[in-house]
Design an enzyme around this catalytic site. Structure first.
Site, short mmCIF file in Angstrom:
data_model
loop_
_atom_site.label_atom_id
_atom_site.label_comp_id
_atom_site.label_asym_id
_atom_site.label_seq_id
_atom_site.Cartn_x
_atom_site.Cartn_y
_atom_site.Cartn_z
N TYR A 38 -1.90 -28.40 -29.20
CA TYR A 38 -0.52 -28.69 -28.80
C TYR A 38 -0.50 -29.38 -27.44
O TYR A 38 -1.23 -29.01 -26.53
CB TYR A 38 0.29 -27.40 -28.71
CG TYR A 38 0.52 -26.71 -30.04
CD1 TYR A 38 0.86 -27.45 -31.17
CD2 TYR A 38 0.40 -25.34 -30.16
CE1 TYR A 38 1.09 -26.82 -32.38
CE2 TYR A 38 0.63 -24.69 -31.37
CZ TYR A 38 0.97 -25.44 -32.48
OH TYR A 38 1.20 -24.82 -33.68
N HIS A 194 11.92 -22.20 -30.33
CA HIS A 194 10.47 -22.41 -30.37
C HIS A 194 9.70 -21.10 -30.24
O HIS A 194 8.45 -21.11 -30.18
CB HIS A 194 10.02 -23.37 -29.26
CG HIS A 194 10.25 -24.81 -29.59
ND1 HIS A 194 11.05 -25.64 -28.84
CD2 HIS A 194 9.80 -25.57 -30.62
CE1 HIS A 194 11.06 -26.85 -29.39
NE2 HIS A 194 10.31 -26.84 -30.47
N ARG A 224 7.62 -38.24 -31.40
CA ARG A 224 6.34 -37.53 -31.44
C ARG A 224 6.02 -37.25 -32.90
O ARG A 224 6.90 -37.31 -33.76
CB ARG A 224 6.35 -36.24 -30.63
CG ARG A 224 7.28 -35.18 -31.15
CD ARG A 224 7.28 -33.95 -30.25
NE ARG A 224 6.03 -33.21 -30.35
CZ ARG A 224 5.82 -32.19 -31.19
NH1 ARG A 224 6.75 -31.79 -32.02
NH2 ARG A 224 4.66 -31.57 -31.21
N ASN A 226 4.39 -34.47 -35.60
CA ASN A 226 4.02 -33.08 -35.80
C ASN A 226 3.47 -32.99 -37.21
O ASN A 226 3.74 -33.86 -38.04
CB ASN A 226 5.26 -32.20 -35.63
CG ASN A 226 4.91 -30.73 -35.65
OD1 ASN A 226 3.98 -30.31 -34.97
ND2 ASN A 226 5.63 -29.96 -36.45
N TYR A 317 -0.49 -19.90 -37.83
CA TYR A 317 0.92 -20.24 -37.66
C TYR A 317 1.39 -21.23 -38.73
O TYR A 317 2.48 -21.11 -39.28
CB TYR A 317 1.16 -20.81 -36.26
CG TYR A 317 2.55 -21.39 -36.09
CD1 TYR A 317 3.67 -20.55 -36.06
CD2 TYR A 317 2.74 -22.77 -35.99
CE1 TYR A 317 4.94 -21.09 -35.93
CE2 TYR A 317 4.01 -23.31 -35.86
CZ TYR A 317 5.11 -22.46 -35.83
OH TYR A 317 6.37 -22.99 -35.72
N LYS A 318 0.55 -22.20 -39.05
CA LYS A 318 0.94 -23.21 -40.02
C LYS A 318 0.75 -22.73 -41.46
O LYS A 318 1.06 -23.48 -42.40
CB LYS A 318 0.14 -24.50 -39.80
CG LYS A 318 0.50 -25.23 -38.49
CD LYS A 318 -0.29 -26.51 -38.36
CE LYS A 318 -0.15 -27.19 -37.01
NZ LYS A 318 1.10 -27.95 -36.83
#
Ligand code: HEM
Ligand code: FES
Lengths: 351, 318
Positions: A38, A194, A224, A226, A317-318
């Site tokens: 990140y 977030h 950006r 992601n 997390y993903k």
């Protein structure tokens, strides 16, 4: 550019969504380097650059018609996917103006906007719409202005009000999200929404990103990329529908991993809006199967390296643990270990 | 609207409002529409005169829906830095100048239950764009304009198109007769106050409101922000020996790019860390959000997209 739409593609049940060769080259591959962590990976949203997806303010591709239909289906099942708080009316009109003006300027063959004072006429040829209305008078449109225009755009959109040196997500059209709930987040501040993200808070990523966004200037949008991974080309991976898509993860096998597992990239764009001083956040989702990604040799190799060395907290997390190793094993034979150029460009002109 | 550099405009109309006030209307040079302005927005006007380049910020007084033309009002100040004198004395109808895309550091609060607007003198300008926007939104507001007795008719005339049935008050007898604390005290809960004008007036509004317990987030003062420039300086690139002059209105990153040097960068706003360079000599005025306090204090690094040298020269390991 003439776009050949694929109106019958599906993003559920039989999943007939596929990318043409041109669409693969158009895919905004998200990894400029062999490792991923990140960071405040924000840059000015100017035309041109490393991906053809940057060539237009709002990118429209071959999936446009099918995606708008998918959005309409999600909204029919769950109207709360589109909500705007009452104090965001000026931001609704700002959004409509920004989208209509840029779509008409970037894709004149598909969209047109004519104005006679406040009387605007909007033509959307791919969807067969022709609408005259009075700018600023919501009753002259079939639905509120933000919903009206975001039903005709690819990707999700949220509206952030700026007050007390913070941003609040006070509106949105969210039907193609990567496992977060707009209904849960609406009204939250930047750090609150977030909250679930690991590592980035401690690294100061959100503090710096918020300061940067508070200074965002009108006329100078930023972007950006992601990413995450999704099983099957499914756009609506919302927590609300987890029972529908969660079990898909168990269906991945070493034999089908190349077709089933999709790299899911969000081209996120942020615009300061004029009347409301709010920020519009566009989250344009692109899906490509591992097999499709690997047709670009550089991307297949780099994806292998990123997935192989991914930080376990980000992997968790993903939601990748069930199939990440299978994806790495699928990609490994394609990676000869050669040094790859920095940046996301495909380095190909045709496939 | 996506900007691509400064916007050339033609001076479409000049109106003398009073001995020291002029209104200028700009129209886009190449036709078409100007960017949608917002209530409270300002534009940076670039003026070129006798080899000098001046950049002055002026609030837009035209209503937000006006995209065929922008209007500003400029006071001729006796000790002007040059901009207002130049606009008053040397600019004529038909002249072409450049303006920037409107910026806004004085926006209307979207959640205010009522808007209390307090201006002094030429500080009226941003409020002239507020009023039609507030009326269009059906928002509740109250406006107080302080001025000298001779200028009261000028401001009355400027506000007249919006005044019917509204709480708009012009105070031509100076500050002494103006009951600031009383006005602030009788506002309903959820009111936001906005002030623009002489520093003393803005300070008085802010301190009185704070003393009465108004939360800081409901008190707004007009601002054009910090000019991004600063003093010019020289950057010496130690590895190549190249010397780069950084002008007052340019960032170090822009100066490097202007020399054709491919300097690393991403966000161009002091947040991502991509542009970080090592400093071998010279002192840095840090303006970024990337370096830690300790790194800043060490004076070992600079973020060229926003930060500048405080010394006449800095030597970079680049
Ligand atoms: C202002 C508009 C923005 C909105 C509405 C937004 C919204 C979100 C949401 C809803 C999530 C998912 C959180 C969850 O798990 O529930 C997320 C994740 C994240 N956001 Fe944002 N965001 C915004 C801007 C930014 C910016 C400017 C950055 C820049 C660094 C950023 C960085 C991230 C990161 C790193 C993640 C984790 C993503 C992942 O690993 O998949 N966001 N954001
Ligand atoms: S370019 Fe991002 S900090 Fe300088």
């Amino acid at each position: 550019m003439t776009l050949q739409f694929k109106p019958n593609e599906t993003f559920r049940r039989d999943f007939t969504y596929r990318n043409s060769s041109a669409a693969i080259l158009h895919f905004p591959f998200p990894f400029p380097e062999d490792q991923y962590m990140y960071s405040v990976n924000i840059e000015p949203h100017v035309k041109g650059g490393a991906s053809p997806a940057y060539d237009h303010v709002f990118d429209v591709d071959e999936h446009y018609v099918a995606e708008c239909r998918e959005r309409a289906q999600v909204l029919a099942e769950d109207p709360k996917r589109c909500q705007v708080l009452p104090h965001m009316m000026a931001a609704q009109w700002d959004t409509l103006e920004l989208l209509m003006e840029n779509l008409a300027a970037d894709y004149p063959a598909h969209f047109s906007l004519t104005k006679a004072g406040d009387l605007w006429t909007w033509i959307n040829r791919p969807l067969g719409l022709h609408q005259s209305f009075t700018f600023g008078k919501a009753e002259t449109l079939p639905c509120p202005p933000f919903e009206y225009i975001t039903r005709q755009a690819q990707g999700d959109f949220t509206l952030q009000d700026q007050r007390e040196d913070n941003l609040y997500v006070d509106g949105g059209m969210v039907t193609t999200q990567a496992d977060w709930s707009f209904e849960f987040d609406i009204g939250m501040s930047f750090h609150e929404w977030h909250g679930p993200v690991p590592l980035a808070h401690e690294k100061g990523v959100f503090d710096r990103a918020l300061k940067y966004l508070l200074r965002l200037q009108y006329g100078a949008p930023v972007r950006r990329l992601n990413w995450t991974m999704t099983i099957n080309p499914r756009l609506d991976t919302s927590p609300e529908n987890y029972p529908v898509w969660g079990p898909d993860k168990a269906s991945v096998t070493p034999e089908n991993v190349g077709q089933k597992v999709h790299l899911r990239v969000e081209l996120q764009t942020l615009y300061r809006l004029p009347r409301s001083n709010a920020i519009l956040f566009g989250i344009r989702c692109y899906l490509a199967s591992l097999e499709e990604v690997a047709r670009v040799p550089k991307w297949g190799k780099r994806l292998h390296r990123v997935l192989r060395d991914l930080h376990p907290d980000i992997e968790a997390y993903k939601g990748l643990p069930r199939f990440r190793q299978m994806a790495v094993d699928y990609l490994a034979p394609l990676d000869d270990g050669a040094e790859l150029s920095k940046g996301i460009q495909s380095e190909l002109t045709a496939l | 609207m996506i900007a691509s550099g400064p916007i050339p405009v033609r001076i479409h109309e000049i109106e003398q409002l009073s001995p020291t006030l002029k209104r200028f209307a700009f129209a886009p040079l190449h036709g078409g529409a100007l960017p949608t302005p917002s209530a409270g927005a300002h534009v940076l006007v670039t003026l070129r005169h006798e080899g000098r380049v001046m950049k002055n910020a002026y609030s837009l007084v035209s209503p937000p829906e006006s995209r065929e033309r922008y209007e500003i009002i400029v006071r001729h100040v006796a000790q002007s830095r040059g901009g207002s004198r130049f606009l008053h004395q040397s600019v004529a109808r038909g002249d072409v100048i450049e303006i920037g895309v409107p910026g806004n550091l004085f926006p209307l609060a979207s959640k205010a239950r009522k808007h209390l607007l307090i201006a002094g003198g030429i500080g009226i300008t941003p409020l002239l764009s507020y009023v039609p926007a507030l009326k269009a939104r059906g928002a509740r507001f109250e406006l107080h304009q302080l001025c000298t007795a001779d200028e009261a008719p000028v401001f009355e005339k400027l506000l007249a198109p919006h005044a019917a049935g509204e709480d708009i008050f012009i105070h031509g007898n100076g500050r002494a007769a103006f009951d600031l604390a009383g006005i602030l005290a009788r506002q309903p809960l959820g009111t936001h106050v906005y002030t623009c004008g002489p520093r003393a007036l803005m300070d008085a509004v802010i301190t009185s409101a704070a003393a009465l317990g108004w939360p800081a987030g409901k008190i707004h003062r007009e601002s054009f922000g910090d000019a991004s420039g600063g003093l010019p300086f020289k950057a010496v690139l130690a590895k190549s020996g190249i010397e780069v002059q950084v002008a007052d209105n340019q960032t170090l990153l822009e100066a490097l790019e202007a020399q054709g040097i491919a300097a690393p960068c991403l966000c161009r706003g002091g947040a991502c860390g991509e542009c970080k360079l090592e400093v071998l000599d010279g002192e840095v005025e840090h303006r970024d959000d990337f370096l830690s306090a300790a790194e800043k204090a060490s004076q070992k690094f600079i973020m060229p997209c926003v930060s500048r040298a405080r010394t006449a020269q800095v030597v970079l390991d680049f």
